[in-house]
Design a protein around this motif. Structure first.
Motif, PDB file in Angstrom:
ATOM      1  N   ALA A   1      10.194   9.035   2.797  1.00  0.00           N
ATOM      2  CA  ALA A   1       9.329   8.826   2.215  1.00  0.00           C
ATOM      3  C   ALA A   1       8.548   8.138   1.230  1.00  0.00           C
ATOM      4  N   GLU A   2       9.665   9.000   0.053  1.00  0.00           N
ATOM      5  CA  GLU A   2       9.553   8.879  -1.480  1.00  0.00           C
ATOM      6  C   GLU A   2      10.663   7.531  -1.589  1.00  0.00           C
TER       7      GLU A   2
ATOM      8  N   VAL B   1       8.227   0.345  -2.966  1.00  0.00           N
ATOM      9  CA  VAL B   1       6.630  -0.813  -2.933  1.00  0.00           C
ATOM     10  C   VAL B   1       6.766  -1.456  -4.131  1.00  0.00           C
TER      11      VAL B   1
ATOM     12  N   ARG C   1       0.616  -1.037  -0.200  1.00  0.00           N
ATOM     13  CA  ARG C   1       0.166   0.243  -0.124  1.00  0.00           C
ATOM     14  C   ARG C   1       1.065   1.307  -0.125  1.00  0.00           C
ATOM     15  N   ARG C   2       1.262   1.772  -1.323  1.00  0.00           N
ATOM     16  CA  ARG C   2       2.276   2.990  -1.467  1.00  0.00           C
ATOM     17  C   ARG C   2       2.196   3.652  -0.542  1.00  0.00           C
ATOM     18  N   ASP C   3       0.514   4.810  -1.248  1.00  0.00           N
ATOM     19  CA  ASP C   3       0.398   5.450  -0.198  1.00  0.00           C
ATOM     20  C   ASP C   3       0.689   5.850   0.971  1.00  0.00           C
ATOM     21  N   GLU C   4       0.074   4.480   1.755  1.00  0.00           N
ATOM     22  CA  GLU C   4      -0.643   3.934   2.763  1.00  0.00           C
ATOM     23  C   GLU C   4       1.251   4.194   3.933  1.00  0.00           C
ATOM     24  N   VAL C   5       2.334   3.468   3.056  1.00  0.00           N
ATOM     25  CA  VAL C   5       3.646   3.918   3.526  1.00  0.00           C
ATOM     26  C   VAL C   5       3.998   5.303   2.867  1.00  0.00           C
ATOM     27  N   TYR C   6       3.815   5.849   2.503  1.00  0.00           N
ATOM     28  CA  TYR C   6       4.137   7.727   2.164  1.00  0.00           C
ATOM     29  C   TYR C   6       4.215   8.148   3.270  1.00  0.00           C
TER      30      TYR C   6
ATOM     31  N   SER D   1       8.134   4.802  -0.527  1.00  0.00           N
ATOM     32  CA  SER D   1       7.165   4.557  -1.434  1.00  0.00           C
ATOM     33  C   SER D   1       7.448   4.025  -2.694  1.00  0.00           C
ATOM     34  N   GLU D   2       8.805   3.881  -3.131  1.00  0.00           N
ATOM     35  CA  GLU D   2       9.024   3.433  -4.194  1.00  0.00           C
ATOM     36  C   GLU D   2       9.450   2.274  -4.431  1.00  0.00           C
TER      37      GLU D   2
END
Ligand SMILES: N[C@@H](Cc1c[nH]c[nH+]1)C(=O)O
Length: 374
Positions: free
Chosen positions: A198-199, A205, A181-186, A202-203
């Motif tokens: 964060a970047e 992922v 869950r990329r957005d959640e990681v960010y 999320s990348e």
């Protein structure tokens, strides 16, 4: 009503298939120089919940013994074997086992495993042996359509090292990474005010796909020695596998550990069609620290139930039904020799359910026996 939920009886084909998996595993392991090891089904909970192992008590089947200590049904072979081998002397490096593990999170609670653990080998030797053995074993099972995925604990660890997260938040982050869950990681990492992390995380992922993708990351991390080291290690391992004819390889660089004790390369085998995980394992060099021993270790376990499901019985022997009577049982037993390559079923009457290639009836005459073919 007669069995607790999650427990079940099995009959026939499914049992035979599992036993075939066990037999072929034993044969392959023996021929590759493994020694067999077995540990008890009942252990102390603390063996698995202590901080070096970190498994969760909630997921175990447990009870109090007479002295008030918590005992469990074996939830994990790897940990039990490290306990068993902690004082083992000698040079044996390769260990093989087979039996059930019990975890609440699994549907069915009991799951059957066959597996291997390698201790005190150099890292490439141990890791490549795990995967070459897996390939050998799966080929013997005629399970060709599988793919191996490689990952490494240190990538996520390194990229999240600078974050200051509560235990709870760290767990949510791990979960979000695991579920991709990329957005959640960010979002979780940004709560820490770390835009760069964060970047990157999320990348990460999306750092999932054909093995060749790894070259991109090799370039990207060329100035980050720890990450570069991991990448080069995975490339060396993949090279050995490819040279051995294993070409179906994936990477998941963003993979987080599914068991707390992993520390290094992790691997999984999937069946391409169903996506089912047929084996899973990895390196765990710190599990023996709890016994004040410095032991490098790596291993993997196969899911016997998944392997048994896809097994095909192509060349099962022909079946003979011998219809006998009280007087001819000994004679019927003698016939087994004559029909050495048949499955011989001796009954007193026809079987309405089974299909036979041949049926014979033994009749006792005054002197001897008469065999009538139907
Ligand atoms: N014990 C692990 C598999 C494994 C074996 N050795 C290392 N890992 C599991 O049950 O998933």
């Amino acid at each position: 009503m007669f069995l607790p939920s999650g427990s079940q009886d099995d009959i026939g084909r499914v049992v035979s298939s599992r036993n075939t998996v066990y037999e072929i595993f034993r044969n392959v392991a023996t021929m590759r120089g493994y020694k067999e090891i077995s540990t008890p089904v009942v252990e102390y909970a603390n063996t698995f919940t202590n901080p070096y192992v970190g498994m969760k008590l909630q997921e175990m089947l447990k009870w109090f013994n007479g002295d008030g200590e918590i005992e469990v049904l074996r939830p994990d072979w790897t940990t039990a074997i490290s306990r068993a081998l902690r004082n083992h002397k000698g040079d044996q490096q390769k260990w093989a086992y087979q039996g059930s593990v019990f975890r609440r999170e699994k549907p069915g609670i009991e799951s059957r495993q066959v597996g291997i653990e390698l201790i005190r080998t150099s890292s490439l030797l141990g890791e490549s042996e795990c995967l070459l053995m897996a390939n050998h074993f799966l080929s013997r099972l005629k399970a060709k359509d599988f793919i191996i995925e490689l990952g490494h604990t240190e990538i996520f660890e390194e990229l999240s090292r600078s974050l200051v997260l509560s235990e709870e938040k760290a767990e949510s982050l791990r979960l979000a990474m695991h579920d991709k869950r990329r957005d959640e990681v960010y979002r979780i990492v940004m709560e820490n005010n770390s835009k760069e992390a964060a970047e990157e995380l999320s990348e990460l992922v999306h750092a999932y796909g054909p093995f060749e993708m790894i070259n991109q990351y090799e370039k990207r991390w060329k100035d980050r020695p720890l990450l570069l080291n991991v990448i080069q290690h995975l490339k060396k391992l993949a090279h050995i596998l490819k040279e051995s004819g294993i070409n179906d390889l994936l990477i998941d660089l963003g993979r987080v550990k599914n068991l707390p004790y992993y520390s290094g390369t992790m691997f999984r085998g999937y069946f391409k069609e169903s996506g089912a995980i047929c084996f899973s394992g990895g390196r765990y060099d710190h599990l023996y620290d709890q016994f004040q021993k410095n032991v490098s270790a790596v291993g993997l376990a196969f899911d016997v139930d998944i392997l048994a499901e896809q097994l095909e019985f192509k060349d099962s022997p022909k079946k003979l039904l011998v219809i006998a009577s009280d007087d001819s049982l000994a004679y019927a037993e003698k016939l087994r020799k004559q029909y050495g390559d048949y499955i011989v079923d001796v009954r007193y009457e026809q079987n309405s359910e089974a299909v036979y290639d041949k049926v014979i009836i033994i009749q006792k005459t005054s002197e001897d026996y008469e065999v009538i073919e139907q």
